[in-house]
Structure formats: C-alpha cells, structure tokens
Design a protein around this motif. Structure first.
Motif, short mmCIF file in Angstrom:
data_model
loop_
_atom_site.label_atom_id
_atom_site.label_comp_id
_atom_site.label_asym_id
_atom_site.label_seq_id
_atom_site.Cartn_x
_atom_site.Cartn_y
_atom_site.Cartn_z
N TYR B 357 0.86 -1.17 0.00
CA TYR B 357 0.00 0.00 0.00
C TYR B 357 0.90 1.23 0.00
O TYR B 357 1.89 1.23 0.72
CB TYR B 357 -0.88 -0.02 1.25
CG TYR B 357 -1.87 1.11 1.30
CD1 TYR B 357 -3.15 0.95 0.79
CD2 TYR B 357 -1.51 2.34 1.84
CE1 TYR B 357 -4.05 2.01 0.82
CE2 TYR B 357 -2.41 3.39 1.86
CZ TYR B 357 -3.68 3.22 1.36
OH TYR B 357 -4.57 4.25 1.38
N PRO B 358 0.64 2.32 -0.69
CA PRO B 358 -0.44 2.56 -1.65
C PRO B 358 0.03 2.38 -3.08
O PRO B 358 -0.67 2.74 -4.00
CB PRO B 358 -0.72 4.04 -1.40
CG PRO B 358 0.64 4.62 -1.12
CD PRO B 358 1.45 3.53 -0.46
N VAL B 359 1.23 1.76 -3.24
CA VAL B 359 1.83 1.75 -4.57
C VAL B 359 1.23 0.65 -5.44
O VAL B 359 0.85 0.90 -6.58
CB VAL B 359 3.36 1.60 -4.45
CG1 VAL B 359 4.01 1.48 -5.81
CG2 VAL B 359 3.92 2.82 -3.72
N SER B 408 2.41 -4.02 7.16
CA SER B 408 3.11 -2.81 7.63
C SER B 408 4.61 -2.85 7.30
O SER B 408 5.32 -1.89 7.57
CB SER B 408 2.89 -2.62 9.13
OG SER B 408 3.53 -3.66 9.83
N HIS B 409 5.08 -3.95 6.73
CA HIS B 409 6.50 -4.05 6.34
C HIS B 409 6.91 -2.92 5.41
O HIS B 409 6.20 -2.60 4.47
CB HIS B 409 6.73 -5.36 5.56
CG HIS B 409 7.10 -6.51 6.42
ND1 HIS B 409 6.31 -6.94 7.46
CD2 HIS B 409 8.16 -7.36 6.39
CE1 HIS B 409 6.87 -7.99 8.03
NE2 HIS B 409 7.99 -8.26 7.41
N GLN B 426 1.37 8.60 2.43
CA GLN B 426 0.22 7.69 2.47
C GLN B 426 0.56 6.42 3.26
O GLN B 426 -0.25 5.92 4.03
CB GLN B 426 -0.19 7.29 1.05
CG GLN B 426 -0.96 8.37 0.30
CD GLN B 426 -2.25 8.73 0.99
OE1 GLN B 426 -3.01 7.85 1.38
NE2 GLN B 426 -2.49 10.00 1.19
N PHE B 427 1.75 5.92 3.04
CA PHE B 427 2.18 4.71 3.73
C PHE B 427 2.32 4.96 5.23
O PHE B 427 1.93 4.14 6.06
CB PHE B 427 3.52 4.23 3.13
CG PHE B 427 4.01 2.93 3.70
CD1 PHE B 427 3.25 1.78 3.58
CD2 PHE B 427 5.24 2.84 4.35
CE1 PHE B 427 3.70 0.57 4.10
CE2 PHE B 427 5.69 1.66 4.88
CZ PHE B 427 4.92 0.51 4.75
N ARG B 428 2.82 6.12 5.59
CA ARG B 428 2.94 6.45 7.01
C ARG B 428 1.55 6.47 7.65
O ARG B 428 1.33 5.89 8.72
CB ARG B 428 3.61 7.82 7.17
CG ARG B 428 3.84 8.23 8.63
CD ARG B 428 4.29 9.68 8.77
NE ARG B 428 3.22 10.62 8.50
CZ ARG B 428 2.29 10.96 9.39
NH1 ARG B 428 2.30 10.44 10.60
NH2 ARG B 428 1.36 11.83 9.08
N ILE B 429 0.60 7.12 6.96
CA ILE B 429 -0.77 7.20 7.47
C ILE B 429 -1.36 5.80 7.61
O ILE B 429 -2.00 5.46 8.61
CB ILE B 429 -1.62 8.06 6.51
CG1 ILE B 429 -1.21 9.52 6.64
CG2 ILE B 429 -3.10 7.90 6.78
CD1 ILE B 429 -1.89 10.43 5.63
N TYR B 430 -1.09 4.98 6.61
CA TYR B 430 -1.59 3.61 6.60
C TYR B 430 -1.05 2.85 7.81
O TYR B 430 -1.78 2.14 8.50
CB TYR B 430 -1.13 2.96 5.30
CG TYR B 430 -1.47 1.51 5.09
CD1 TYR B 430 -2.78 1.10 4.96
CD2 TYR B 430 -0.45 0.56 4.96
CE1 TYR B 430 -3.08 -0.24 4.72
CE2 TYR B 430 -0.74 -0.77 4.72
CZ TYR B 430 -2.06 -1.17 4.60
OH TYR B 430 -2.35 -2.48 4.37
#
Lengths: 112, 970
Positions: B357-359, B408-409, B426-430
C-alpha cells in the motif's frame, strides 16, 4: 450532509468573513455563498478524516457524558494530554464528537 | 436551420436599461459567451441575472426553448424556468399550474434526444415543480410522469404528432426520476415540509422500483439504460427507501457486476444501498444478500491474482460495506453464523491482498475500520454470548495480526527510495491506521497478543538468517509499540524479556533504529514502575542521540524517559548530561530538537538532590552562556540574531521543566527529612537568572528594536515565572525596572505580556506589588502615548495592553486608584482597540471592558468616566455589530453590551435610544422599527448570555442584509 462544526474555526471564520463581504458588495448571491460553505464543510470533514494521522493520547476523570442527536459530549477533569514530546495538563476539557462515518464520507475508511 | 446569435446593436451600451425581450436576452447571452471583453461579459451576466428574476421571465423562457435556438440559449431558457419554479413559485397563479406542468412535460419529451444539458435542466425544473405541489396538488407525480412517457400505441391520437423514440424517452424518464430525489436533497426546506415531502416521495418508490427492475432485467435495455437505472436507484437510496421493498432490485444489481461496462456503477449502487443506515431493519433482505456478496469471492481472488485492481477494489468495497454496516445484525443471526464467518474471512483476504500500500494496492486500508467495528460489536455482547463469539473469532484475529504486521512491512530500501513523497506519506498514514487497529485487536486478544509478538521477535533475533531481514524485526517492534503507546502494559510479563532483547537488535538501518527508539519511548511509563530495567536500555538511547538521522526519535525518547523516570535517574545523570552537552556543542540536532533536549534535561535536573542541581546546571549552561556573551558583544546581524534566539530558546526550554518544587510536592508525605528547597536556599534557576542578568541587559541594549530577540528574552523570564511561581520573587524588583526602561525606549508587546504574567502571580504579595505598580504606571503611560500618536501599526501592542489591564482589573483593581493612571485615556484606548480589524485585539478589548464595567460602581473615578464616555462605547459597539467588524466577533460584543445592561441599565437605555435614532445608523439596512425591537430585546435581558448573543447576532445579520438567506441560518 457534512458536519458544520468546523465553521467556527479560524479557517471557517475567515471564509465566512470573505463571503459576507462578497454578498454585501453584491458580487455573489447568498445562495452561492451557502454552496461555498457547504463545500467547505465537505472538504474540511474529508481532509480531517483522511489526511490527519497525528495522535494525541489523553487521560483524565470523566465528569459528565451525554449522547444526544448523534453528538457525544464528554466533560473531563484533570486531563493530561500526551504527545510524543509534550505533556499538557488541563483542569477541565469538553470534548464534542460526532460519528466520522456520516453519509458524505461513507466508505472512505475514516475515523475520528 | 439554427439561427446564429447576433451581437447586440450597441454592444458597448449598458444593457441595464434594455427592455426585457427575447431578442435582447439572446444578445446578452451572445455577449456573455462570445464577447472577448471581460467587462461586457460582466455587464451581460448582471443583466441576465436580473432578467431571470423579473416576472417577464415566466414568458420569455419558453421562447428561448424554441427548436430553432442555439443550445446555449435553450439552456438559459431551461435554467430560467428552474430558477422561476424554485425561487419565485409564489408569483405564479394556481390556475396556471396545470398548463405549466403540461408544457414542461412536453418539453422534456421534446428534448429527450438532446441536447443533454437542456434536458437535465428541464428535468430539474419539473422535479422542482413536483416538490412544490406534492402532496396536495400533485399527489402522484411519479405515476403521472411514467404515464406521460409510455410509448404510444400506433393508433392513439398523439402518434401522428411526431415520430417518437422509445429509447430516448426511457432515458429521459430515468433522468427525471434520478433528479427528483436529488432536487429534494439539495433544496432548502423547513423541517416539517421536508418530512412531509420525504414521506410522499418514499411512497412513490412503490411505482419506481418495479419499473427499474423491469428495465434492468430486460434484454432490450441498452447498457446506457441499465447504467441510468443503477444511478436512479442510488439516488432513491438517499431517501432511505425501505430495503425490504428494494432488495430484489439490489440483487439484480449483483448480476450487473459481471458486465465490465456496468461494474463501477453497480458497485457504487450496491454499496450505497447496503450502507444505508436504515437497511439494518430488514434482516431477511440482508440475509438473502449475504450469499451474493460471498459469491463474489472467486471473482475477487481471480482479480487479485491478475492484478486487476479496479475489480478487486470494487468487490472489497461491497464486502466491507456489508460487514461493517451490519456486523451486529449479522452476528446475531446465529443460524447463519458460517456465512458471516465466511464474509469475515473474505474481508481478511482483502486486508491481506498482495502488494505494498499505496503503490501496488489500495484496498486493504478500506477494511481496517471493519475490524474495529467487529471487535466492538463482539465485546458489547453479554459475557456468555461473548465467550462463544470469542471462540469463533479469536483465531481470525490472530490471523489478522499476522496479516497486519505483514502489510506494515517497509519495502526494500531501493524500492522505498523510488516512492514519491506522497506515497511515503500515504504509507505512514496507513501504518498509523494499522497501529490503531492493532490497539483494538489487543482488546480482543489481550496479553496473549504481546506474548505471541514476543515469541516471534525472540525467535527472529536468535536466528542469524532471519534477523538479517530488518523489515521483519521492524514490523514486530512496530506492533509492540502500537499497543504499548496507549495501553497499560504493566501486567504483561513479556516486557522485561523485550527490554532484554532490544539491545541485541542491530540498528544499522535507520527505519528500524527509529522504531526501536519509539518502542523504548512507549515503554517509558513501564520503566518508571520498573526502574531497575533502565540501565539495560538507556545506553542505546544515548547512543542514538549522537546520530543526526535519529534526531527526532532519540531526543523524544530521552525526553519521555526523563519525564516519566526522573526520580530514578540520579545514577545516570552524569552520563545523560555529558552525552547531551556533547551533542549540543557539536550541533548535531536541529533547533527544535535542542529545545526538546533541554526540556528533558530540565526534568532530569529537577529530581536531583537540591545541593547538586546548581553545580550541574552551571556546567550545563556555561558554554552556551559564554557563547551568548560573545554574540552579545558583536554588532547585530542576521546570523548572530538566529544564534542568540536559539540559545535563549534553549534556556527557556530548560526553565520550563526545571521545577524543584514539583519534586518537593511529590515527596510530601513521604518520610523524607529534606527541607523544602525554598526554605533552605534560593532556587537555582533564580541564582542563574541573577548571574546572567547583566548579560541580558546587554542583549537588550543592542537588540532593543528587534521584536524577535526581545520576545526571546522575555520568553526566558516568562517561562521561569510560570514554573517558579512565587520563588521568582527575588527577581521582581530588577526585572520590573529593566522592563520599564526597555519599553520606554522601544515598546514591544512581549514586555506587556511578561508584565501581565507578573501581575497574575504577585498580585497578592505586598512587598512585590510596589515594584510592579510602578512598572504598570510606566508601561501604561508609554502605551497611551502610542495610542495618542495613532496605534494602527501596533495591533499586537494594543492587544497585549488590553489583556494586561484586564488582568489588573481582575487581580489587583486597586491599582486603578492611583492618580498616576489616566483612567479616561485608558477607557478611550479600549474604544480604539475595539475598532481594530485584528480579531485578537478586538477580543482583548472586549475582555478589558467586561472586567472594567463591574468595577465602576465601587470606583467613583471609573464611574465618572463611564458616565461621560459610555455613549461613545455604546456607539462603537453598535457600529462594530452593524458591520464594521467580522460577524464572528458579535458574541464578544454581546458580552460587553450585557455587562453594560447589568451595571448601568438606565444609562444604556438612554445611550441606545440616542444612538439608534440617527437614521442609517449603524446600517442603512435596518428600519427604525427593527432598531426599536433590538433595543427592547437587549434591555430586557440581563441574565442569559446566550439570549443576548442571539439578539445581537440577529441584529448583526439584519444590519448586513444577510438574514433569512439560508446562508446565515446556523
């Protein structure tokens, strides 16, 4: 309908001031101003739900709580707010909270 | 043939005087659309808006809709019609309603094959008309509309009129049925009318629903028609039509999912139908829909395998909508428990969908709220029932933990480096969302969750092959941290083991090292209860402190440890201080982290034995004070300005947390024989402040006119006063004198703020108050001079000045008895401050008056001033309310008006009367009668703040011409 509670923020107040002025100088109609405000409600609700992930923990003793018209209100005493680097103590805190999953923001995986 | 638009005869003429004819409207439209001159466009637009509002518009709109007109003209005609119907409905006599309806229907039919924009406008106009007439005059609009669009039999009389296109008619009817609920939703209606209309419309669903079903099932319907059906259903779902009546139609929508052209719209429609909150009342319908959702699982798996993100995302949304909206209801259907479990597993599949996520995927984040809802619903069951559900769902939640940690990796370093900053954010938020979810999962799984994380971490770190993959270790620690951050882990028995493991982690990777630091930080409270474990972990934090790339995480962790564990840190104080001093001198950290570090050291020093503090404090600050001394001797320039502000900021930060009284408090009641420090010796902070006082005077003299530096210096004292409170006493005399001098030389708001702080703390201490009183006199007379010369350029000074005097009136009003204070000029400066455009200044001024007015009775001097200048105050307030100041401030003005009414009602009555009788005051928009009512209402209310606020707000709207437009109804 998005929540209107953010109208009473610095950003919301400034927008309303500008809209007031535009109405008074007859550059826009009140109907258009209303549409702008509704758009503001939508945008700020969306942005706060989806773009903000800063976390603050707090604890305190719960004095009063109520749930009326889908709005939660909590009054807390002796509250400690802990952010990673800061600790703030406050005697009395009132928290007003609405369900982040209102119609307009459904299915967007948002939380408050 | 279409007639071309013709330019107006004299395009430059102001069209305002033009007659309202079709031709002139067309010319104006020509100007609006095609005239290159912006000014003419504007004039044309204004004229057209006025034309729309005129009563002739009811007639000319039809002519504009003629078949020979350009689409732009037709559109304006349709739009005018809508405006008339929605805003000027009452202009139309009731006997013309029928003919208008017939005319509109026939035009909708006529335009059914386009242009689309004209058709839509006409549909909206017709919908708006229906909403005006439902239910009394037009009881069944939908049935009538459907009838009007029925394909005519060849022998019927209308058949000869024009060739009819049934397909286009069908689309037009669907458009009309779609905009009807939308027009209802967007209109502004009174609550009672809204309820009545909604009831009537929902009643019409019985006609619409079968029609939609028939069209969706029919082989003859084009994809275009089916898509419109789906949109129409979405529109009606917004009215909360009962799912019980429409679930068969919703079932039909599932078959549309196999048609790629309809897939997206069908997903949208199904999701809105399922997530409609009211739908949970229709349990049977939900139970029949669940297998259809489960039926999509194979399609989902295929799509995930093929990397077809659109499809997997759509199906995921449907599954989540079902699971999330109805988890409680579906959990309760005990006989269908396996189906719901299957749905939960389907959602678990969505959570674990392959990719980062999110790529490479965006679906997994949609599911996180579902997991919260499910655990919340399960835990809200009574105990016996809960135990059964836990047995079924705990294994699912253990799987979920694996899935979440996997998701979360971090990707590999190279891949992560290729991500855009947006993707990284986005990844941090995720990850924060995952972290929140894990916290809720802990509610389900309890301490067992921590044990399982610990076991895995242990196994991983022991196995050299596994521990080489830093992402695995990072994810596990992230899981720990997510839970420890918010939940009390005191009773978990794995934390000592975890703390034993942490030093074994190789922190050469920055991301992993950051997470290690944050994990330690999240355990700070636990460490405070288990101080013997500090020794094992602190060296790692101190090591991190030396690395600029770990700046934020290591400094914040040290600060948390110093804050929570300060009473047990004495043995480590020399190490912490030495390392900190070292990194400060080497300038490893950015300015804000240096501030945090000083705050950490403040906590640390506070808890040391009092006799040790001064020595350690000296060695900590000496190098910085020496540097400051050097800088103070140089000629002012931008570089040394930043350095001076930085060092002063570090001192402020240190003095914010260095509080030896807190230590005394926390030891109170304990059997400690120590004296309170104040009794035995002077506070070390005061000693230091006195030592650097001359240096500070030097800085002041060089940087007097620089508000940033003055603010930073005042900050050092302000932070110290806040922390030391009465211990600050020995500083009062010299500080008061210096503040007075620098303010007279160059007024700065921060000096007034510091003075206010001193009034607040020392108002009750007679031996200090004399110094403060002379300071106030000096500050006041200097500020009044500014007011006399024109304060417009100093809103900050006006604000701080008002706040200072509000504080004095509150805490030490007898300062106003001094003949050194010119009360009349003070009053006048308050009035001037009310007129500032800066909100904060106005607020401070209203605060000043609400503190001042209650004192007038007991202080003859103040009473006199009020008698003389109260009218001016009243006029100023009315002007502000009437439009001079922003509307959001009216609440504050109302408080001053209420205060006037409480303390001098007779005078206020007189002042209001005199002020309001001037025509056009405070605004030309209010009539004499409205002003009279306002005055009456205001004078009647002496108790309720809220009511006065409403009265003032209402009047403010009247004055601004904003009342009753819907815009201001909140």
């Amino acid at each position: 309908m998005a929540y209107q509670l953010y109208r009473n923020t610095t950003l919301g107040n400034s927008l309303q001031e500008s809209l007031d002025e535009l109405i008074q100088t007859q550059q826009i109609t009140p109907q258009l101003a209303l549409q702008v405000l509704l758009q503001f409600d939508k945008a700020i609700n969306m942005a706060l739900a989806n773009r903000v992930r800063n976390r603050v923990n707090f604890r305190g003793s719960l004095n009063t709580y109520r749930f009326c018209d889908n709005v939660w209100t909590f009054v807390l005493n002796d509250v400690e707010f802990r952010e990673v680097t800061d600790l703030v103590k406050v005697d009395k805190v009132k928290i007003v909270a609405c369900d982040g999953k209102s119609e307009s923001t459904q299915n967007k995986n948002d939380k408050w | 043939m279409l007639r071309q638009m013709e330019p107006a005869a004299n395009p430059g003429d102001s069209p305002v005087e033009l007659e309202l004819t079709v031709q002139n409207v067309e010319s104006a439209l020509y100007q609006l659309y095609f005239d290159p001159v912006m000014e003419r466009k504007n004039v044309a637009q204004k004229w057209l808006t006025e034309a729309q509002a005129s009563s002739q518009a009811w007639q000319f709109c039809w002519a504009l809709l003629g078949p020979d007109k350009l689409p732009e003209v037709q559109f304006f005609g349709a739009s005018t019609l809508h405006t008339k119907i929605s805003h000027h409905w009452n202009d139309l006599p009731a006997d013309q309603h029928d003919s208008l309806r017939m005319q509109l229907l026939s035009h909708v039919l006529h335009f059914s094959s386009g242009p689309k924009m004209v058709l839509t406008r006409l549909c909206v106009a017709l919908a708006s008309m229906a909403l005006n007439l439902i239910p009394q005059v037009w009881p069944q609009p939908v049935a009538d509309m459907v009838r009007a669009f029925q394909p005519l039999k060849p022998d019927s009389e209308g058949a000869s009129e024009a060739p009819r296109d049934p397909q286009a008619h069908c689309l037009a009817l669907l458009e009309l049925l779609t905009v009807l609920p939308e027009e209802f939703q967007s209109g502004r209606l009174a609550q009672a009318r809204r309820t009545q209309l909604k009831g009537a419309l929902v009643g019409e669903w019985a006609v619409v629903c079968p029609l939609l079903r028939q069209l969706l099932q029919s082989q003859d319907s084009s994809n275009q028609a089916k898509e419109k059906v789906l949109r129409c259903l979405s529109s009606w779902v917004g009215l909360d039509v009962p799912l019980g009546e429409s679930h068969e139609l919703v079932q039909d929508c599932f078959s549309a999912l196999s048609n790629p052209e309809l897939f997206d719209t069908a997903v949208e429609t199904i999701v809105s139908a399922i997530s409609q909150p009211d739908s949970q009342r229709y349990i049977d319908a939900l139970v029949t829909l669940t297998p259809l959702v489960l039926g999509l699982h194979d399609q989902l798996k295929r799509a995930a395998q093929d990397g077809d993100m659109e499809t997997s995302h759509g199906i995921c949304r449907i599954a989540v909508a079902m699971g999330e909206t109805h988890s409680r209801v579906l959990l309760e259907q005990v006989e269908h428990w396996q189906e719901y479990l299957a749905l939960v597993n389907m959602i678990l599949f969505c959570t674990g969908i392959a990719g980062h996520y999110p790529v490479s995927e965006t679906s997994s984040s949609l599911t996180l709220t579902f997991w919260y809802t499910l655990q919340d619903d399960i835990l809200s069951f009574e105990e016996d029932k809960q135990a059964v559900y836990l047995q079924v769902y705990r294994p699912v939640y253990f799987q979920l933990v694996d899935v979440l940690l996997h998701k979360s990796h971090y990707p590999s370093e190279e891949e992560y480096a290729s991500w855009s900053p947006d993707d990284k954010e986005q990844f941090r938020i995720y990850r924060v969302d995952i972290s929140d979810t894990l916290m809720y999962v802990y509610e389900m799984l309890g301490a067992e969750l921590l044990s399982s994380l610990y076991d895995r971490l242990g196994r991983q770190l022991m196995d050299p092959q596994q521990s080489a993959v830093w992402q695995d270790t990072e994810a596990l620690l992230f899981g720990f941290q997510s839970i420890a951050e918010t939940i009390d882990v005191n009773y978990s028995d794995v934390i000592p083991g975890l703390i034993g493991l942490i030093p074994r982690i190789n922190i050469s990777n920055v991301m992993l090292a950051d997470t290690v630091m944050y994990t330690i930080g999240s355990l700070a409270e636990w460490l405070a209860d288990h101080p013997v474990m500090i020794a094992g972990i602190l060296p790692m934090v101190l090591q991190g402190l030396g690395k600029p790339e770990l700046s934020v995480s290591s400094v914040s962790t040290l600060k948390r440890i110093c804050r929570e564990c300060r009473h047990d840190l004495a043995p480590y104080a020399p190490d912490i201080l030495t390392t900190s001093q070292d990194v400060l001198v080497k300038e490893i950290h950015k300015s804000s982290q240096c501030m945090w570090l000083m705050q950490a050291l403040g906590f640390l020093l506070s808890a040391l034995p009092v006799e040790e503090i001064l020595g350690r404090l000296h060695s900590l600050i000496t190098p910085h004070v020496q540097r400051l001394d050097t800088l103070a001797q140089q000629e002012p320039d931008p570089t040394n300005k930043q350095s001076i502000i930085h060092i002063l900021g570090m001192l402020s930060s240190l003095f914010t947390t260095l509080d030896i009284n807190r230590q005394a408090d926390s030891l109170e009641g304990a059997s400690s024989p120590r004296l309170t420090p104040t009794q035995s010796m002077q506070n070390p902070v005061v000693v230091v402040l006195q030592q650097v006082f001359t240096l500070i005077q030097n800085i002041f003299s060089k940087w007097l006119d620089d508000s940033d530096v003055v603010e930073a210096v005042c900050g050092v004292f302000e932070k110290s006063v806040r922390t030391l409170l009465h211990d600050f006493g020995p500083m009062v005399a010299q500080l008061s004198e210096m503040l007075g001098q620098i303010f007279c030389a160059f007024p700065q708001a921060s000096a007034l703020d510091l003075a206010r702080q001193m009034v607040h703390i020392f108002a009750g201490e007679e031996h200090h108050i004399a110094n403060i009183k002379s300071l106030i006199e000096v500050l006041t007379s200097a500020t009044l001079t500014i007011f006399q010369q024109g304060p417009r350029d100093h809103p900050d000074i006006a604000e701080s000045f008002m706040n200072l005097h509000a504080q004095i009136l509150k805490r030490k009003p007898d300062m106003y008895l001094s003949d050194q204070l010119d009360v009349k000029r003070l009053f006048y400066s308050g009035i001037l401050s009310l007129k500032f455009p800066e909100t904060a200044t106005v607020k401070a001024a209203t605060l000043f008056f609400t503190e001042l007015l209650p004192r007038c009775k007991d202080m003859p001097l103040l009473g006199e001033v009020l008698q003389e200048d109260g009218k001016l105050l009243t006029e100023t307030l009315l002007q502000a309310v009437g439009g001079e100041s922003p509307r959001s401030l009216s609440e504050h003005f109302s408080e001053v008006l209420l205060s006037l009414n409480r303390h001098c009602p007779a005078l206020l009555s007189q002042w209001l009367k005199e002020a309001l009788q001037v025509p056009g005051f405070p605004s030309a928009q209010v009539s004499a009668e409205q002003k009279h009512t306002f005055r009456q209402q205001l004078l009647r209310e002496q108790t309720h703040k809220r009511r006065v606020k409403d009265i003032v707000k209402e009047f403010s709207l009247l004055c601004r011409g904003l009342q009753g437009s819907g815009y201001s109804d909140f």
